[in-house]
Design an enzyme around this catalytic site. Sequence first.
Site, mmCIF file in Angstrom:
data_model
loop_
_atom_site.group_PDB
_atom_site.id
_atom_site.type_symbol
_atom_site.label_atom_id
_atom_site.label_comp_id
_atom_site.label_asym_id
_atom_site.label_seq_id
_atom_site.Cartn_x
_atom_site.Cartn_y
_atom_site.Cartn_z
ATOM 1 N N LYS A 81 0.843 -1.431 -0.116
ATOM 2 C CA LYS A 81 0.207 -0.009 -0.153
ATOM 3 C C LYS A 81 1.063 1.307 0.294
ATOM 4 C CE LYS A 81 -4.402 1.541 2.456
ATOM 5 N NZ LYS A 81 -4.370 1.497 3.576
ATOM 6 N N SER A 156 -9.465 1.469 3.022
ATOM 7 C CA SER A 156 -8.727 2.361 1.818
ATOM 8 C C SER A 156 -7.681 1.726 1.117
ATOM 9 C CB SER A 156 -8.406 3.282 3.131
ATOM 10 O OG SER A 156 -7.085 3.040 3.560
ATOM 11 N N SER A 180 -9.847 -0.835 7.153
ATOM 12 C CA SER A 180 -9.402 -0.700 5.784
ATOM 13 C C SER A 180 -8.321 -1.166 5.123
ATOM 14 C CB SER A 180 -8.410 0.608 5.412
ATOM 15 O OG SER A 180 -9.124 1.665 5.683
#
Lengths: 499, 98
Positions: A81, A156, A180
Site C-alpha cells: 500500500k 482504504s 481499511s
Amino acid sequence: MNAKLNELTARETAGLVARREISALEVAEACLSRIAAVEPLVGSFLRVDGEGARAMAADLDRRLAAGEEPGPLCGVPVALKDLLCVKGWEVTCGSKILKGFFSPYDATVVRKLRAAGAVFLGQTNMDEFAMGSSTENSGYQITRNPWDLDRVPGGSSGGSAAAVAAAEAPVALGSDTGGSIRQPAAFCGVAGMKPTYGRVSRYGLVAYASSLDQIGPFARDVGDVALLLEAISGHDPLDSTSAPIPVPAYRDSLGREIAGMKLGVPRQCFAAGLEEGVERAFRESLEIFRGLGAEIIEIDLPRIPHSVACYYIISTAEASSNLARFDGVQYGYRSPAGENLVEMYEATRRDGFGEEVKRRILLGTYVLSSGYYDAYYARALQARRLIKDDFDKAFERCECVLMPTSPTTAFEIGSRIADPLRMYLSDLFTIAVNLAGLPAISITGGFDASGLPVGIQVIAPPFEEEKIIRTASAFEAGAGFQDRKPVLSVPPAAAPGPS
Amino acid sequence: MTKKKIGPSDIEAVARLARLGLSAEEKEKFGRQLNDVLLYMEKLDGLPLEGVEPLSHVLPLQNVMRDDTPRPGLEQKQALANAPEKRDGFFKVPPVIE
C-alpha cells in the site's frame, strides 16, 4: 507453467523457489505480465516497479544458487500500500500533497519483508491518507472491483485487495484504522487481517490515527495470511507502541479442528440493517461453523451501535494532529501562492489535500477545539472504554466473535461518494474492533445473489491471532469459498506488452 | 446537552486553526456535511458516561524508555532532499514576520 505462477500461493512459491524448482525471476515475470494485462481494467497499482522487482528476484536467485539459506517469503511477490516507506521509492499515501516525496528509509515491515526474501512489485492505490471506504478518494485514480468492474473494491486499502483478487500479486500489505484491510478484503473476496494493536511495528507507516492504525496482510487464503503475519510481527524499538510479546509460529494453527470451540455472535449485528444477501450468507456461514463442531452462542455488545460516532471523533481528532506536518516545508507539494508563511501553509493544504481529507481535518480540529473538547473528544474516549468493556465481557463467554465484515457487498462506483455520513455508517462492524485494539480477519463467508463475495469477520482477544488463524482456516477447509475466483476478460488490446 | 450547529463563521474559524484554505463553495458544503455528522455524534449522549475512565490507548504500555545513547539518523543532506525549497543547509520558507 509460467502463465500460472502468479496464481500460486505464497507458501507454494516460497517452497518451489527455495528448492530452486522455479526461479524468483520467473514468478516476478508472471506477476508483472498479469499486471500489464489487467491493470487497464482494474487499476490496483499507482506505481509498478518492474525493473526493481526483476532486480530483487534475480539477486535472490543468485544468492540461493550460492547456497544462501532461503527466507520464509523466498521469491514471494508482494504489493505494498502506498503509505509504507520504501527506501528510494516515491511514497504518496494516495495524496497529491506528497507527490514527489522519495522515502529516505525503509518502514520496519518493509525491512522485514526484504529479510524474508520477498520481491516488491509496486505500490497500490488507496483512499488519500487512508480516509475512505471505497478507494474513490485517491488523489490519482479509482480502482475497480475484479468481481464487477462497475463496483468499488472497498477501501482504504482497495488497491491491495484488488491486486490480490485479480492475481496480480499473491499477497499484499495494507493498513487498517477503521476497517481499511477487512472491508476491501470482504468486497474483493480475499482474506485480510488486522492484527492486534501493537503486534506489528508502524515505523515507516504514514500515520492517520495513531491510536488505531495497524498494518496487516492480504492473501488469497488464510495460510498465506499466517505466513505474512509471522514475517511482519514483533517488537520494534523504533515504534514505542509495538508490544514486547513473542511472535508465535502462526502457521502451526493451520489445519486444526475447531470442534467444541465457542464462537459468539452479537445479537446487535442483525439489527443493523444488513443487506439481504449479506444476512443470508452470514447465517449460512454460521451453519458451516456448526457443521465443523463449533458451538455458536449469542452474545451482547450493547454499546457497539455507538462505535461510529466514537470512531469518527477519535480518528479525525488524531488525523487533524498527524496531518499538521503536511505544510509544504519539509517535503511534498508547496503552493507558490501566499505572501507569508501562514498564507503558504493555507494555500499548500488547500491545493494539496482532497475533499475527504479536508472534511476530516475540519471535523477533527473542531472536536478538539476549545469549548467542544469535553463535549466530543473526552466523551468519545469514555465511550471507547465501554466498547472495549463489551468485548472483554464477551470473551469471558466465547473464544472468538463472529460478525459480518460490512453490512453490504461491494457498491457501485459513484453511488455513495456524495454522502459522507452514509459512507461512514457502512464501517459499523469493523471500527469497533479498532477502538478495542483487537485482532480480526475477514474471509469470504459466501456470495450474494449477484455472485459478489460476502465477508465475515473472526475477532479474538488481544494477541490471540492464533485463534483467528485456527478458526478461519478450519472454515476455509470446510467451505472452500477461497477457491472461487473472479473472471476478468482481458481485451486483446490490453494483452501483455512492454511495460 | 445542546450543541450549536456549525455555521459558516465556525467553519472559517476551524479552517484557520487547521491552516486550511477553503473556497466559498467548500465552506458552504463542508458546513452542511459537518453539521450532519455532528448531529449524528449526539448519539453518544445516549450513553451513561458519568464516572467512566477515558480510554486513550488500548495497550497497557506506559512511558516506553530507551537508553540515552546516540544512534544513526538521517543526515542533513537526506533530510533536506525532499524539501520544496532549501538554502545553505536549511529549509527555506516565505517571510514569517511582516
